[in-house]
Design a protein around this motif. Sequence first.
Motif, short mmCIF file in Angstrom:
data_model
loop_
_atom_site.label_atom_id
_atom_site.label_comp_id
_atom_site.label_asym_id
_atom_site.label_seq_id
_atom_site.Cartn_x
_atom_site.Cartn_y
_atom_site.Cartn_z
N LYS A 70 -16.81 73.57 -95.44
CA LYS A 70 -17.38 73.01 -94.22
C LYS A 70 -16.50 71.92 -93.63
O LYS A 70 -16.26 71.85 -92.43
CB LYS A 70 -18.79 72.48 -94.47
N THR A 71 -16.03 71.03 -94.49
CA THR A 71 -15.25 69.89 -94.04
C THR A 71 -13.75 70.11 -94.19
O THR A 71 -12.95 69.32 -93.66
CB THR A 71 -15.63 68.63 -94.83
N ASN A 72 -13.37 71.16 -94.93
CA ASN A 72 -11.96 71.39 -95.28
C ASN A 72 -11.39 70.23 -96.08
O ASN A 72 -10.19 69.94 -96.00
CB ASN A 72 -11.11 71.65 -94.03
N HIS A 73 -12.25 69.59 -96.85
CA HIS A 73 -11.81 68.53 -97.74
C HIS A 73 -11.60 69.11 -99.14
O HIS A 73 -12.49 69.77 -99.68
CB HIS A 73 -12.83 67.39 -97.80
N GLY A 74 -10.43 68.85 -99.69
CA GLY A 74 -10.13 69.28 -101.05
C GLY A 74 -10.10 68.09 -101.98
O GLY A 74 -9.87 66.96 -101.56
N VAL A 122 -8.77 60.45 -108.43
CA VAL A 122 -9.01 61.73 -107.76
C VAL A 122 -8.32 61.70 -106.41
O VAL A 122 -8.38 60.71 -105.68
CB VAL A 122 -10.53 61.97 -107.59
N VAL A 123 -7.63 62.80 -106.08
CA VAL A 123 -6.93 62.90 -104.81
C VAL A 123 -7.77 63.74 -103.85
O VAL A 123 -8.15 64.87 -104.16
CB VAL A 123 -5.54 63.54 -104.98
N MET A 124 -8.07 63.19 -102.68
CA MET A 124 -8.78 63.90 -101.63
C MET A 124 -7.76 64.32 -100.57
O MET A 124 -6.94 63.50 -100.13
CB MET A 124 -9.84 62.99 -101.01
N PHE A 125 -7.78 65.61 -100.17
CA PHE A 125 -6.76 66.09 -99.24
C PHE A 125 -7.37 67.02 -98.19
O PHE A 125 -8.51 67.49 -98.33
CB PHE A 125 -5.63 66.80 -99.99
N ASP A 126 -6.62 67.28 -97.15
CA ASP A 126 -7.02 68.19 -96.08
C ASP A 126 -6.54 69.59 -96.48
O ASP A 126 -5.34 69.81 -96.64
CB ASP A 126 -6.36 67.75 -94.77
#
Length: 350
Positions: free
Chosen positions: A96-100, A107-111
Amino acid sequence: MRRFCLPAVIVVGIAMLASLGLAQQAPTAGPYKVLDTAKVGGDGGFDYVNADVVGRRLYVPRSGPTGRITVFDLDTLKPVGEVPNANGHGAVVDPKTNHGFITSKPVVMFDSKTLAVIKTIDVQGNPDGILFDAFNERVYDLSHSAPNATVIDAKDGSIVGTIDLGGAPEQAVSDGKGHLYVDIEDKGNIAVVDVKTLTVTAHYDVSGKAGTCAGLAMDAKNRILFAACRDPHMMIILNADDGNIITTLPLAGTTDGAVFNPATMEAFSSHAEGNLTVIKEKSPTNFEVEQNLTTMPSAKTLTLDSKTNHILLIAAMFDPPPAGTPAPTNGRVARGPMVAGSFSILMVGK
């Protein structure tokens, strides 16, 4: 998963396993075969593999000095990019958000569209397994040390809370209705979690049948759990609502992951020895081993592409371990250095 300190768990080949006296189930005929093997190479250890079915991408962690998440086209297995400087065990994506999110520390949050890092999230413990639950768009970062689970809001990357699971978690599954199930590797049980309150409501004991359960899958419609265990090699099939064991079936090797495909009513368990056990759910009370498929030594983790019904596995070849290497515990197998350029992605289907 894991567990998974790669250096302690990878296989050196079926012949070596035989010399170590590890029992295996013989390959059996069935509908599945290895459709494609992409020899993508690259250095670094590996652990979880995850298919983003909506985005049509496959996420593969490569640990070590050049730690990163390598990303491939889910249909062609061609490389499409990577998230650099991320030394993690695996990655999940919120479609939904395209958040990985990468299960690393932090923790790494990415597009997931651009693979650009959005931010890092400080967590405690030792991040290992990871789950995205679409029920309320949360990510569960699992750790063998306290806190056993850190809960992250996938929409903004904020930490919602932590959960004491009572032991070392391996794989987790969601029923899509507000409950998580987590196999607790060192306690021989399945923890049941209420995601609304972030509390454990039950522990289903399976230690009387097997221990070191490292894979967990679920038939959410029929409320059935498939716990893949190492000691002995066994799939324990139980009722998700009360924990009653329905039956057990043999696995072909040392499991490190399981998935269930509701489209085919089959559960899959991947094994370090280089084989894949397929279990057919003929009815909610009738199960059978449908096939033991030869894959590739070290192909111990897997993911399901629910659009194509393909199973994806990752593996590499390894030299024999140095003389005098101690035997690992929990059914794992010692190994030497990875053979350069041998890292591969396997696509399994009918």
